[in-house]
Design a protein around this motif. Sequence first.
Motif, PDB file in Angstrom:
ATOM      1  N   ASP A  40       0.914  -1.251  -0.038  1.00 44.47           N
ATOM      2  CA  ASP A  40       0.064  -0.048  -0.050  1.00 44.47           C
ATOM      3  C   ASP A  40       0.692   1.171   0.186  1.00 44.47           C
ATOM      4  N   LYS A  41       0.790   1.977  -1.054  1.00 44.98           N
ATOM      5  CA  LYS A  41       1.708   3.069  -1.155  1.00 44.98           C
ATOM      6  C   LYS A  41       1.345   4.499  -0.295  1.00 44.98           C
ATOM      7  N   ASN A  42       0.119   4.234   0.480  1.00 47.63           N
ATOM      8  CA  ASN A  42      -0.283   5.081   1.580  1.00 47.63           C
ATOM      9  C   ASN A  42       0.071   4.723   2.945  1.00 47.63           C
ATOM     10  N   PHE A  66       4.697   1.224   5.863  1.00 47.48           N
ATOM     11  CA  PHE A  66       5.500  -0.057   6.272  1.00 47.48           C
ATOM     12  C   PHE A  66       6.191  -0.560   5.057  1.00 47.48           C
ATOM     13  N   ARG A  67       7.207  -1.114   5.155  1.00 47.58           N
ATOM     14  CA  ARG A  67       7.981  -2.102   4.360  1.00 47.58           C
ATOM     15  C   ARG A  67       8.298  -3.367   4.734  1.00 47.58           C
ATOM     16  N   LEU A  68       8.372  -4.388   4.161  1.00 45.18           N
ATOM     17  CA  LEU A  68       8.741  -5.630   4.384  1.00 45.18           C
ATOM     18  C   LEU A  68      10.404  -5.730   4.659  1.00 45.18           C
ATOM     19  N   MET A  69      10.718  -5.499   5.719  1.00 43.15           N
ATOM     20  CA  MET A  69      12.195  -5.658   6.318  1.00 43.15           C
ATOM     21  C   MET A  69      12.886  -6.934   5.855  1.00 43.15           C
ATOM     22  N   GLY A  70      14.223  -6.717   5.330  1.00 42.35           N
ATOM     23  CA  GLY A  70      14.809  -8.011   4.792  1.00 42.35           C
ATOM     24  C   GLY A  70      14.487  -8.444   3.493  1.00 42.35           C
ATOM     25  N   PHE A  71      13.744  -7.655   2.494  1.00 40.75           N
ATOM     26  CA  PHE A  71      13.358  -7.624   1.237  1.00 40.75           C
ATOM     27  C   PHE A  71      13.553  -6.298   0.720  1.00 40.75           C
ATOM     28  N   GLY A  72      14.143  -6.990  -0.744  1.00 41.06           N
ATOM     29  CA  GLY A  72      14.546  -5.730  -1.662  1.00 41.06           C
ATOM     30  C   GLY A  72      16.167  -5.421  -1.517  1.00 41.06           C
ATOM     31  N   HIS A  73      16.885  -4.875  -2.426  1.00 43.74           N
ATOM     32  CA  HIS A  73      18.200  -4.592  -2.251  1.00 43.74           C
ATOM     33  C   HIS A  73      18.624  -3.407  -3.303  1.00 43.74           C
ATOM     34  N   ARG A  74      19.576  -2.435  -2.940  1.00 45.77           N
ATOM     35  CA  ARG A  74      19.806  -1.478  -3.827  1.00 45.77           C
ATOM     36  C   ARG A  74      20.382  -1.902  -5.120  1.00 45.77           C
ATOM     37  N   VAL A  75      21.645  -3.005  -5.002  1.00 44.67           N
ATOM     38  CA  VAL A  75      22.065  -3.556  -6.275  1.00 44.67           C
ATOM     39  C   VAL A  75      21.600  -4.688  -6.829  1.00 44.67           C
ATOM     40  N   TYR A  76      20.958  -5.746  -5.991  1.00 46.31           N
ATOM     41  CA  TYR A  76      20.751  -6.936  -6.401  1.00 46.31           C
ATOM     42  C   TYR A  76      19.341  -6.943  -6.746  1.00 46.31           C
ATOM     43  N   LYS A  77      19.228  -7.094  -8.110  1.00 50.06           N
ATOM     44  CA  LYS A  77      17.717  -7.006  -8.631  1.00 50.06           C
ATOM     45  C   LYS A  77      17.369  -8.101  -9.290  1.00 50.06           C
ATOM     46  N   ASN A  78      17.941  -9.391  -8.797  1.00 51.18           N
ATOM     47  CA  ASN A  78      17.364 -10.623  -9.279  1.00 51.18           C
ATOM     48  C   ASN A  78      17.393 -11.585  -7.963  1.00 51.18           C
ATOM     49  N   GLU A 102       2.785 -10.767  -6.792  1.00 52.88           N
ATOM     50  CA  GLU A 102       3.012 -10.225  -8.255  1.00 52.88           C
ATOM     51  C   GLU A 102       4.003  -8.657  -7.959  1.00 52.88           C
ATOM     52  N   TYR A 103       3.530  -8.006  -6.725  1.00 51.51           N
ATOM     53  CA  TYR A 103       4.059  -6.791  -6.524  1.00 51.51           C
ATOM     54  C   TYR A 103       5.686  -6.954  -6.219  1.00 51.51           C
ATOM     55  N   PHE A 104       6.075  -7.971  -5.474  1.00 51.31           N
ATOM     56  CA  PHE A 104       7.561  -8.190  -5.134  1.00 51.31           C
ATOM     57  C   PHE A 104       8.267  -8.834  -6.415  1.00 51.31           C
ATOM     58  N   GLU A 136       7.381  -8.368  -9.623  1.00 51.02           N
ATOM     59  CA  GLU A 136       7.617  -7.393 -10.627  1.00 51.02           C
ATOM     60  C   GLU A 136       8.810  -6.433 -10.258  1.00 51.02           C
ATOM     61  N   ARG A 137       8.923  -5.956  -8.945  1.00 58.82           N
ATOM     62  CA  ARG A 137       9.924  -5.244  -8.540  1.00 58.82           C
ATOM     63  C   ARG A 137      11.311  -5.939  -7.927  1.00 58.82           C
ATOM     64  N   LYS A 138      11.223  -6.953  -8.443  1.00 61.84           N
ATOM     65  CA  LYS A 138      12.428  -7.831  -7.989  1.00 61.84           C
ATOM     66  C   LYS A 138      13.008  -7.582  -6.585  1.00 61.84           C
ATOM     67  N   PRO A 144      14.280 -11.986  -0.575  1.00 63.94           N
ATOM     68  CA  PRO A 144      14.606 -11.871   0.690  1.00 63.94           C
ATOM     69  C   PRO A 144      16.195 -11.478   0.599  1.00 63.94           C
ATOM     70  N   ASN A 145      16.740 -10.564   1.263  1.00 60.81           N
ATOM     71  CA  ASN A 145      18.068 -10.287   1.228  1.00 60.81           C
ATOM     72  C   ASN A 145      18.968 -11.219   2.307  1.00 60.81           C
ATOM     73  N   VAL A 146      20.224 -11.008   2.493  1.00 64.02           N
ATOM     74  CA  VAL A 146      20.831 -11.721   3.380  1.00 64.02           C
ATOM     75  C   VAL A 146      20.501 -11.361   4.797  1.00 64.02           C
ATOM     76  N   ASP A 147      20.005 -10.143   5.232  1.00 63.44           N
ATOM     77  CA  ASP A 147      19.542 -10.000   6.609  1.00 63.44           C
ATOM     78  C   ASP A 147      18.301 -10.680   6.952  1.00 63.44           C
ATOM     79  N   PHE A 148      17.541 -11.246   6.099  1.00 64.72           N
ATOM     80  CA  PHE A 148      16.322 -11.719   6.471  1.00 64.72           C
ATOM     81  C   PHE A 148      16.596 -13.259   6.915  1.00 64.72           C
TER      82      PHE A 148
END
Length: 448
Positions: free
Chosen positions: A314-316, A319-331, A371-373, A375-377, A380-384
């Motif tokens: 929700d863009k409004n 809250f973000r899912l901590m441990g998901f996403g990374h500035r450089v790893y996009k796959n 789909e949201y996750f 699509e945006r690649k 879970p990152n190493v911290d998860f």
Amino acid sequence: MTRTYIAPNFQGTLFRNPPMSETAKLILDGKEYELPVVVGSENEKAIDITKLRDITGYVTLDSGYKNTGATKSNITFLDGETGILWYRGYPIEQIAEYATFLEVAYLLIYGELPTEKELNYFTSSIRNHTLVHEDMKRFYEAYPTGAHPMGVLSSMIASMSTFYPESLNPNRPFKDIELTMHRLMAKMPTLAAQAHKVSIGHPIMYPKNSYSYTENFLHMMFALPTFDYEVDPVVDDALNKLLILHADHEQNCSTSTVRMVGSSQSNLYSSISAGIAALWGPLHGGANQAVIEMLERIKADGGDVAKWVAKAKDKNDSFRLMGFGHRVYKNFDPRAKIIKKACDDVLNKLGIHDPVLDIAKQLEEVALKDEYFVERKLYPNVDFYSGIIYRAIGIPTEMFTVMFALGRLPGWIAQWKEMIEQGEPIGRPRQIYTGANLRDYVPLAKRG
Ligand code: ACO
């Protein structure tokens, strides 16, 4: 051949003249400038804008430095699109499988894998410096109960410079600087474990130099004068891997901070202390703590994973899912792949049934398919996974980012050393001023 770039703001188009070239052409206000193109050993390309302001009067604007190469570096190569991470040319998968953390630390700092003799020298020098000055214990008495260990660690490391004043000049002969590096590697686990012991009101455990680096840390964390902590090899192996996986990650926020602070010729202790402060934030190293706090929040709220995934989308909602996403790893994050396996091994071996960890598993499953996750690649990152392992082996949540700092230490040292050896200039970015134009001071009485 020439690779030509036309600044979009002025000409409206951006084009290239294939094939590759050694210079780039920039057209600004109808004037053409030639800029050198720098090509890295893995064919990474950059336009060298070092002289841009001198020749054009323009600077570049790159908020968050997403497109800025701040240095040339020999230490770590990563390709976020394909999920590649190498230390000094060695793939992380091989290093995490076969090496010890101290071998990796040597590789990062000295540039090559050590021979047996070199590793013995490095290991025994670190063993000989694990004790911290007894006077430093008094600092702990001044911190309030519940002080965050990252704040404590950052100040303790900065304080070390006061105990070793010879370290204040970063341009001393290498042997002296090397001693500072070894002291840091040796004493940071001791200081980290002491900060934990003090925070829970337990007596400090002194290092045991017959143990390996990781065993010694676990001993100082969990043993008591009345209780010998027995190190489980699965736990020891997972810790070794975690430290290796965090050991360097090229020019991230904390590493850039270490290099930036060091570029003013500040000493290594203060540069590392600043790196610890930068790592603390939840968008960087603090994410591993934020992961567990988020999972606990979801559990306390009834454990409805779908509801929290919807909140993250929700863009409004901030809250973000901590441990998901990374500035450089996009796959995918290659470190997450390795540590996911260690995570499963630890949970199985220790036979842990923890509702918070169950929520983690559900979240991982839902988000990987959503789909949201996808699509945006956002994977879970190493911290998860690291947060989950630390919780399983009994490391308190507030110590998670300290664990990350212990792993990142040799990378910070190597990057600081490289910055000094390359004689890099003091870091001093420019800005585009967007404030008020010149105006006259209005006396207080006339301000309404
Ligand atoms: N949960 C929900 N949505 C997210 C998340 C997330 N964790 N991460 C990114 N997004 C969304 C953004 O809202 C944005 O959506 P939009 O395109 O619809 O606007 C899109 O994905 C891109 O996000 P950015 O913030 O632009 O990506 P950036 O590369 O700047 O940020 C970061 C990367 C900071 C890691 C981000 O993914 C995040 O905040 N993750 C959670 C914190 C975290 O785990 N940090 C640890 C990083 S690893 C490390 O430091 C070792």
